[in-house]
Design a protein around this motif. Structure first.
Motif, PDB file in Angstrom:
ATOM      1  N   LYS A 127      -3.136   3.000   1.496  1.00  0.00           N
ATOM      2  CA  LYS A 127      -4.171   2.787   0.477  1.00  0.00           C
ATOM      3  C   LYS A 127      -3.621   1.882  -0.627  1.00  0.00           C
ATOM      4  CE  LYS A 127      -6.141   7.398   1.175  1.00  0.00           C
ATOM      5  NZ  LYS A 127      -6.337   8.738   0.568  1.00  0.00           N
TER       6      LYS A 127
ATOM      7  N   THR B 275       0.834  -1.210   0.000  1.00  0.00           N
ATOM      8  CA  THR B 275       0.000   0.000   0.000  1.00  0.00           C
ATOM      9  C   THR B 275       0.867   1.258   0.000  1.00  0.00           C
ATOM     10  OG1 THR B 275      -0.114   0.121   2.409  1.00  0.00           O
ATOM     11  CG2 THR B 275      -1.811  -1.179   1.278  1.00  0.00           C
TER      12      THR B 275
ATOM     13  N   SER C 144      -7.645   1.969  -4.972  1.00  0.00           N
ATOM     14  CA  SER C 144      -8.703   2.502  -4.113  1.00  0.00           C
ATOM     15  C   SER C 144      -8.920   4.001  -4.323  1.00  0.00           C
ATOM     16  CB  SER C 144      -8.379   2.238  -2.641  1.00  0.00           C
ATOM     17  OG  SER C 144      -7.210   2.953  -2.262  1.00  0.00           O
TER      18      SER C 144
END
Length: 705
Positions: free
Chosen positions: A484, A480, A488
């Motif tokens: 995130k 990520t 996303s």
């Protein structure tokens, strides 16, 4: 002796009559080969098929989502197309709890019909030959001049807000046609049989005969209260079409006339012999090799895991479709001696017009020069199509480049990447990529590859490398950025310099970048420069063919515009001592039935209907329900979902495939070998009525008994 002569004539005469059809062709509806169509049995006129001034069959035919064909079959906008054409929509509505792929779906009322954002259909309302306006007096007008003329001409069309016009080249740019279309954006899913019917036989049976697939699905077009196209709204109502197709459930007969109306994608019927030789021996084998690796890897996981099966169903079907087609194409071109026949035709043209000889010789020289670049182009394109992580990286590279140049990024680009992530398994794709990278290294000129690419020659070492990459990769979604995952909030992340910096350090991003750089530096320019010269001489060669061979009726190659092809219901004799009948039946499904099998399982209710012989009006003279049939219509990709019509213009079947031995018809159509495959309307209505208990849908239709 007299008796022997009589018997011989009984054998020979049907063989001669069996191939009364001399031409194939995908004809522009305003320029039909009407004479041969009527000789083969057509009872209606060309004006009944296409008419811009009053309702005609063309008003019931749609381009379905830009790729397939569909047809309107009721006064309330009910639309029929293939199951595989609606597969993406069926999949999108499916979950593990409501698996419409496995169980099927049938809306009992219009309120239960499911909307499909982004799905659209186009009707063609007019077709005009605009060659003189586009080319003027200059047949060799430059691309820039042609574009200016097309842009100006488009502005002269008086269109309604929901209409547009496409002006497209035909005969390799020797002629131009304008197609006026109306687009409807509210198209809802109405019904789909379970995959055990709609996809029966799956990949094993794909492109082959005999077939037993109920390859159909049903949608409905919606319009505003004024019956005009509108974006989705709960206030929209079923569209009232200008024309809809009556549905015939009469028995099929061999040699019965039939024609197909639809949007065939691409054919190459006028290539020189050298081009066909390259397709047979170099280009198709390269494409087949990459997809063979990808499909075997995906299949292994899909058979073991239902979640993967659902997630990868549409992708697998898409990859497998042309893989098998190309295999059949190579076999068919060899069997039909397509290269030798084209060489003989070239010799005939030269004898009629010696000025053609330099054109053919120049094309031969250009194709030979392009050959090594074309092979790499085929491998490179298939590698990025079948390795999803590389394709994601490539799309992200495009976004980064746009961002750095200050160009805006569209919502469609973000949505496209988001859609790719929706059906993505990073570890599974790594297994595919490990094998494809090794193949790419082994099969291509080292001078075309990135420096040091030989390190990817071993599949097992690749797997170890990619395993380590995947866990560290932003692109694979395993790592990520600021908590995130990449998909996303991509629209915001791509504007963050730190994110872009991290993305450029991603090993998959770097690999895709190296592959693209090597391709562009070593292959792309040479390939494209040679292709530009080939296109120039192909246009010249096309014009010379049409000017020289006055006995031949020419039709333009398919290019996803509306076309009509025609033929007769026929069986086939693809190999020595092998004869296929033209019709299959429900009993054949039971012969193939394998309980629990991924491809050949059968829903219990269909088995019950077969055992009880509860066929209603849908059985034929054999007492069985007919399922599929074959004919000599000239079809290709894009004709999926096309209406198959009888001599009077009634719907008699739904086109969905071609017979494997004749898939070379994109390049060399021969009515003796080429067959299209269709779902019988009797089977479609039987499934809707008896299997789905959706009699209300049948009641909407005009059924011809």
């Amino acid at each position: 002796m007299i008796k022997k002569i009589i018997l011989l004539s009984a054998i020979v005469m049907p063989a001669v009559a069996a191939f009364a059809q001399q031409n194939g062709g995908m004809w522009i509806p305003t320029e039909l080969n009407e004479q041969e169509m009527k000789e083969l049995g057509m009872k209606i006129s060309a004006k009944d098929i296409f008419n811009p001034n009053k309702p005609a069959i063309n008003d019931a035919v749609v381009h379905f989502n830009g790729g397939c064909t569909g047809e309107v079959i009721s006064p309330r906008g009910l639309l029929l197309t293939n199951h595989h054409c609606g597969y993406g929509q069926i999949q999108a509505h499916s979950t593990l709890e409501h698996d419409y792929l496995t169980e099927g779906f049938w809306a009992k009322t219009t309120s239960e019909e499911l909307p499909n954002p982004g799905l659209y259909v186009d009707f063609i309302t007019d077709i005009k030959d605009v060659t003189s306006q586009v080319l003027g007096a200059n047949k060799n007008a430059s691309d820039a001049e042609i574009k200016r003329n097309i842009d100006r001409l488009k502005e002269e069309f008086k269109l309604k807000p929901y209409q547009s016009v496409d002006i497209v080249p035909m005969y390799y740019g020797n002629k131009y046609y304008a197609f006026v279309k109306e687009t409807f954006n509210d198209v809802r899913l109405v019904g789909a049989p379970p995959s055990g019917i709609g996809k029966f036989g799956s990949d094993t049976d794909n492109w082959v005969w005999p077939r037993h697939s109920g390859d159909f699905s049903m949608f409905r077009i919606y319009a505003d209260k004024n019956n005009q196209p509108a974006e989705y709204s709960k206030d929209n109502v079923p569209y009232k079409p200008k024309y809809f197709l009556p549905i015939s459930i009469k028995d099929k007969k061999e040699n019965q006339f039939t024609f197909v109306f639809g949007f065939p994608g691409r054919t190459q019927e006028y290539l020189p012999s050298i081009a066909i030789d390259k397709i047979v021996n170099e280009i198709d084998p390269a494409r087949i090799a990459v997809r063979d690796v990808a499909l075997k890897t995906l299949d292994e996981k899909m058979r073991k895991d239902d979640a993967t099966r659902i997630k990868y169903a549409a992708k697998y079907a898409s990859v497998a479709n042309y893989w098998k087609k190309w295999i059949g194409e190579v076999e068919g071109l060899k069997k039909s001696k397509a290269v030798q026949k084209r060489q003989q035709y070239e010799a005939k043209l030269i004898s009629l017009n010696p000025n053609i000889k330099p054109t053919i010789e120049t094309l031969t020289k250009l194709y030979e020069e392009q050959s090594p670049y074309a092979v790499n182009d085929a491998y490179y394109g298939e590698m990025f199509r079948n390795c999803q992580t590389l394709r994601l990286a490539s799309n992200l590279m495009n976004l980064v480049a746009q961002q750095e140049k200050g160009k805006s990024i569209s919502g469609e680009q973000i949505d496209y990447i988001d859609e790719m992530y929706r059906n993505y398994d990073a570890m599974l794709d790594a297994k595919v990529m490990a094998k494809v990278l090794a193949l790419y290294q082994q099969k291509n000129n080292p001078n075309f590859l990135p420096q040091g690419f030989s390190k990817f020659s071993d599949v097992q070492k690749n797997m170890e490398t990619l395993d380590s990459w995947t866990s560290l990769s932003l692109i694979s979604g395993q790592k990520t950025f600021d908590g995130k995952v990449i998909y996303s909030d991509l629209s915001k992340l791509i504007k963050n310099p730190e994110f872009v910096k991290a993305l450029k350090a991603d090993p998959y991003y770097q690999l895709a970048s190296e592959l693209r750089a090597a391709y562009r530096a070593n292959v792309m320019k040479s390939y494209n420069d040679l292709q530009e010269k080939i296109d120039h001489y192909q246009k010249e060669y096309m014009a010379e063919q049409m000017a020289t061979d006055k006995q031949k009726k020419f039709f333009p190659d398919a290019n996803s515009t509306l076309r009509v092809s025609y033929g007769q219901v026929k069986g086939s004799n693809p190999r020595d001592a092998v004869y296929y009948g033209y019709q299959t039946h429900l009993g054949g499904i039971m012969e193939k039935y394998i309980p629990g099998d991924y491809e050949f399982d059968v829903p219990q209710k269909l088995i019950n209907l077969y055992n009880s012989k509860d066929y209603g009006v849908y059985k034929d003279k054999t007492g069985e329900v007919p399922v599929n049939f074959t004919a000599t219509n000239h079809t290709t990709g894009g004709n999926s979902g096309s209406p198959v019509l009888d001599a009077y213009g009634n719907l008699m079947g739904l086109n969905f495939d071609r017979q494997w031995e004749g898939t070379m018809s994109d390049i060399n159509f021969d009515p003796k070998l080429c067959r299209n495959i269709m779902v019988d309307t009797k089977y479609i209505l039987f499934v809707i009525d008896k299997y789905a208990n959706a009699k209300h849908l049948v009641n909407e239709m005009k059924v011809v008994k």
